[in-house]
Design an enzyme around this catalytic site. Structure first.
Site, PDB file in Angstrom:
ATOM      1  N   LYS A 211       0.842  -1.198   0.000  1.00 31.62           N
ATOM      2  CA  LYS A 211       0.000   0.000   0.000  1.00 31.62           C
ATOM      3  C   LYS A 211       0.879   1.250   0.000  1.00 31.62           C
ATOM      4  O   LYS A 211       0.698   2.147  -0.811  1.00 31.62           O
ATOM      5  CB  LYS A 211      -0.911  -0.029   1.227  1.00 31.62           C
ATOM      6  N   GLU A 217      10.607  -4.752   4.423  1.00 33.87           N
ATOM      7  CA  GLU A 217      10.668  -6.163   4.044  1.00 33.87           C
ATOM      8  C   GLU A 217      10.322  -6.347   2.563  1.00 33.87           C
ATOM      9  O   GLU A 217      10.994  -7.063   1.822  1.00 33.87           O
ATOM     10  CB  GLU A 217       9.672  -6.983   4.889  1.00 33.87           C
ATOM     11  N   GLY A 271      -4.842  -1.804   4.973  1.00 31.92           N
ATOM     12  CA  GLY A 271      -4.081  -2.965   4.492  1.00 31.92           C
ATOM     13  C   GLY A 271      -4.782  -4.279   4.799  1.00 31.92           C
ATOM     14  O   GLY A 271      -4.880  -5.170   3.947  1.00 31.92           O
ATOM     15  N   ARG A 272      -5.306  -4.413   6.014  1.00 32.74           N
ATOM     16  CA  ARG A 272      -5.919  -5.684   6.412  1.00 32.74           C
ATOM     17  C   ARG A 272      -7.336  -5.836   5.859  1.00 32.74           C
ATOM     18  O   ARG A 272      -8.003  -6.842   6.120  1.00 32.74           O
ATOM     19  CB  ARG A 272      -5.892  -5.830   7.936  1.00 32.74           C
ATOM     20  N   GLU A 357      -4.808  -6.508  14.724  1.00 34.31           N
ATOM     21  CA  GLU A 357      -4.294  -5.186  14.348  1.00 34.31           C
ATOM     22  C   GLU A 357      -5.426  -4.161  14.437  1.00 34.31           C
ATOM     23  O   GLU A 357      -5.193  -2.981  14.670  1.00 34.31           O
ATOM     24  CB  GLU A 357      -3.679  -5.219  12.938  1.00 34.31           C
ATOM     25  N   HIS A 388      -5.611 -33.166  17.332  1.00 31.04           N
ATOM     26  CA  HIS A 388      -4.515 -34.040  17.779  1.00 31.04           C
ATOM     27  C   HIS A 388      -3.362 -33.220  18.320  1.00 31.04           C
ATOM     28  O   HIS A 388      -2.241 -33.705  18.395  1.00 31.04           O
ATOM     29  CB  HIS A 388      -4.074 -34.942  16.624  1.00 31.04           C
ATOM     30  N   LYS A 508       9.380  -0.682  14.139  1.00 29.43           N
ATOM     31  CA  LYS A 508       9.982  -0.482  12.811  1.00 29.43           C
ATOM     32  C   LYS A 508      11.098   0.555  12.905  1.00 29.43           C
ATOM     33  O   LYS A 508      12.185   0.371  12.373  1.00 29.43           O
ATOM     34  CB  LYS A 508       8.946   0.033  11.808  1.00 29.43           C
TER      35      LYS A 508
HETATM   36  O1  F6P Z   1       3.161  -2.731   9.844  1.00 29.30           O
HETATM   37  C1  F6P Z   1       1.803  -2.965   9.680  1.00 29.30           C
HETATM   38  C2  F6P Z   1       1.345  -2.669   8.285  1.00 29.30           C
HETATM   39  O2  F6P Z   1       1.274  -1.302   8.091  1.00 29.30           O
HETATM   40  C3  F6P Z   1       0.009  -3.333   8.004  1.00 29.30           C
HETATM   41  O3  F6P Z   1      -1.052  -2.606   8.468  1.00 29.30           O
HETATM   42  C4  F6P Z   1       0.072  -3.487   6.534  1.00 29.30           C
HETATM   43  O4  F6P Z   1      -0.871  -4.424   6.067  1.00 29.30           O
HETATM   44  C5  F6P Z   1       1.495  -3.944   6.351  1.00 29.30           C
HETATM   45  O5  F6P Z   1       2.216  -3.190   7.300  1.00 29.30           O
HETATM   46  C6  F6P Z   1       2.079  -3.779   4.985  1.00 29.30           C
HETATM   47  O6  F6P Z   1       2.033  -2.451   4.549  1.00 29.30           O
HETATM   48  P1  F6P Z   1       2.219  -2.068   3.041  1.00 29.30           P
HETATM   49  O7  F6P Z   1       1.131  -2.710   2.248  1.00 29.30           O
HETATM   50  O8  F6P Z   1       2.171  -0.580   3.001  1.00 29.30           O
HETATM   51  O9  F6P Z   1       3.573  -2.587   2.575  1.00 29.30           O
END
Ligand code: F6P
Length: 545
Positions: A211, A217, A271-272, A357, A388, A508
């Protein structure tokens, strides 16, 4: 900020009534509730959008439910719902609308927000996605060497990974089986390395999903993927092997992806809550635009139900209120999600982000600290595997866990009577959790006296049972929307902002400050003694590698 959004639920008259009811209910058992109400099963079952939700095994009574509905009224839950659908900036701390429901409006619909028809914007992106997905699926979109793209690798994290990864698994039955789909999220280098193992770069398309397009990452994994493509096929191959999904065109361009190959969405999609936006591009490539539309229709059917059904028969409203009841009045801290469907293996992980979240907050919208419990811990595994493993604690542990059972009546790939076995297990577990087995019943089986206490099953452990015909795209959409709106209801009662996530930012920022210290053993350290010592120990071990 609307003052009703920040009100303290413990001051609502219904809260005190619920506290009293909880005292009475602690002395009552599900066995007794079922005995008192012979048709409790059907009486507490609601149906909508192809889902049947049986709440009868929750520890609730008619009095509790009517007090919960009063609490919803006193907390303005339905007004807040309407404000969300209307595009008001209910995400107050980020000053944003919350409009994921606009992502799944039917093709002809309009939804005007701040003078813009957001439905038309959504439609435009969906059409571009469909065109692209069709070209990838039928081989018209080729890589740098003219080969068909047979491998799709989605690079993203959080909402830009969990939704697509979950949906691919959930709908794998409908996917193009000639294609391979992989999902890379972790900055652990093994993730991307293993995802690329065995793939031919000439046949591999990367979807970089973020987003913000600023997530460490994702950008690091995308750089590694870019190097992999450039090493094999040269710099010129990037435009045919990379597309982006983002709200940030500038950063996409800076990364080296042409905006012509970017699929956008909007800051009003959290995002979620984004797996049905362009973030779902991998899903659409896997199952095709037609099936993707069916999934959107499932979401929309549940949206309409949430928006229009009477409070007494509204599934997400009831589900969310029962979650509040379990958390705040019965002191149940965790909720297990138990899909009796192997294809839903990633569903609990997906729900963890959606629920935790969203509602893992300890201040209300106005910044006042809460003095009541908010979001429960969500976790789970598919049944029957969980049986199990951790079900022992569910049945006889000292902590009560509320459970969601999810079952489909029709097998996607029938083998013998395995679907019936699966269903029998789900039904049995829910019944045993609810009704247990008394010492008298255990003795009546001829159990030796010394084993009786070990074999007593306490029961009275609450669960909701969700049943649908078949794991189809429509059912998946309805299921997810049900949870989305249940999360909304809980947050609305608690007066918190379910749509921000400030709690993830500090970690972060600190990781960014630790990285240069880790990489230079001569830099002086001045954090806490634990972190500093761990940094030195890491450096020593790393140097031996
Ligand atoms: O760190 C949490 C977050 O902001 C989530 O809310 C989001 O889904 C995820 O990181 C990834 O963010 P992006 O889509 O901006 O890379």
């Amino acid at each position: 900020m609307n003052s009703t959004q920040s009100n303290d639920p413990t001051l609502a008259p219904a809260w005190a009534r619920l506290s009293d009811l909880a005292i009475g209910l602690r002395a009552r058992e599900l066995r007794g509730l079922f005995a008192d109400e012979p048709d409790r099963g059907p009486a507490w079952t609601l149906e909508a959008a192809g889902l049947r939700a049986d709440f009868s095994k929750q520890r609730i009574t008619g009095d509790v439910m009517s007090a919960l509905l009063d609490l919803a009224r006193e907390q303005g839950v339905l007004a807040k719902r309407d404000a969300m659908f209307a595009g008001e900036h209910i995400n107050a701390t980020e000053d944003r609308a919350v409009l994921h429901t606009a992502l799944r409006l039917p093709p002809g619909a309009t939804r005007e927000v701040d003078g813009v028809d957001v439905a038309a914007e959504v439609r435009d992106v969906l059409e571009r996605m469909a065109d692209f997905a069709d070209r990838v699926r039928d081989g018209r979109w080729t890589g740098a060497t003219g080969e068909r793209m047979l491998n799709i690798v989605n690079i993203g994290i959080g909402g830009s990974d969990l939704g697509p990864a979950m949906a691919y698994e959930a709908l794998r039955f409908y996917s193009d089986r000639d294609m391979t789909f992989r999902f890379v999220s972790n900055v652990d280098p093994t993730d991307i390395t293993e995802a690329l193992r065995g793939l031919d770069p000439a046949q591999t398309l990367f979807i970089v999903a973020s987003k913000t397009f600023g997530t460490q990452e994702t950008l690091t994994n995308a750089k590694a993927a870019r190097d992999w493509i450039v090493d094999a096929l040269g710099e010129g191959a990037v435009e045919k092997h990379f597309v982006a999904v983002s709200t940030n065109a500038e950063r996409v361009t800076a990364f080296g992806i042409d905006v012509a190959n970017m699929f956008g969405f909007w800051d009003w999609v959290g995002g979620r809550y984004s797996m049905d936006s362009a973030i779902g591009l991998s899903t659409m490539i896997a199952i095709g635009p037609g099936r993707f539309r069916e999934m959107l229709d499932g979401f929309h059917a549940m949206d309409e139900h949430f928006l229009r059904a009477a409070p007494e028969s509204n599934i997400p409203l009831r589900m969310g209120l029962i979650a509040v009841w379990n958390r705040d009045f019965l002191d149940i801290p965790t909720n297990a999600v138990l899909p009796y469907a192997q294809f839903l293996s990633r569903f609990p992980a997906y729900l963890q982000q959606l629920t935790m979240e969203s509602n893992g907050k300890s201040v209300r919208i106005d910044g006042a600290p809460v003095d009541y419990n908010t979001g429960a811990i969500y976790w789970g595994e598919p049944g029957t595997n969980g049986q199990h493993s951790f079900y022992q604690l569910l049945h006889q542990g000292t902590e009560i866990v509320s459970c969601d059972f999810i079952l489909f009546a029709q097998a996607l790939e029938p083998v013998f009577d395995m679907q019936d076995m699966l269903a029998a297990n789900a039904l049995a577990q829910a019944a045993v959790l609810a009704f247990g087995r008394t010492a008298e019943e255990v003795r009546a089986d001829g159990t030796p006296e010394e084993l009786v206490p070990h074999k007593v099953m306490p029961g009275n452990r609450p669960s909701t049972f969700i049943l649908a015909a078949r794991l189809e795209p429509h059912a998946l959409g309805a299921l997810i929307a049900m949870y989305e709106h249940s999360v909304f209801v809980q947050g609305a009662v608690w007066g918190i902002d379910s749509f921000d996530q400030w709690g993830v930012e500090l970690g972060k920022a600190m990781a960014n400050s630790i990285l240069p210290d880790l990489q230079d053993a001569d830099r002086p350290l001045d954090r806490d003694s634990s972190t500093d010592a761990l940094i030195r120990a890491y450096q020593a071990l790393h140097a031996q590698g």
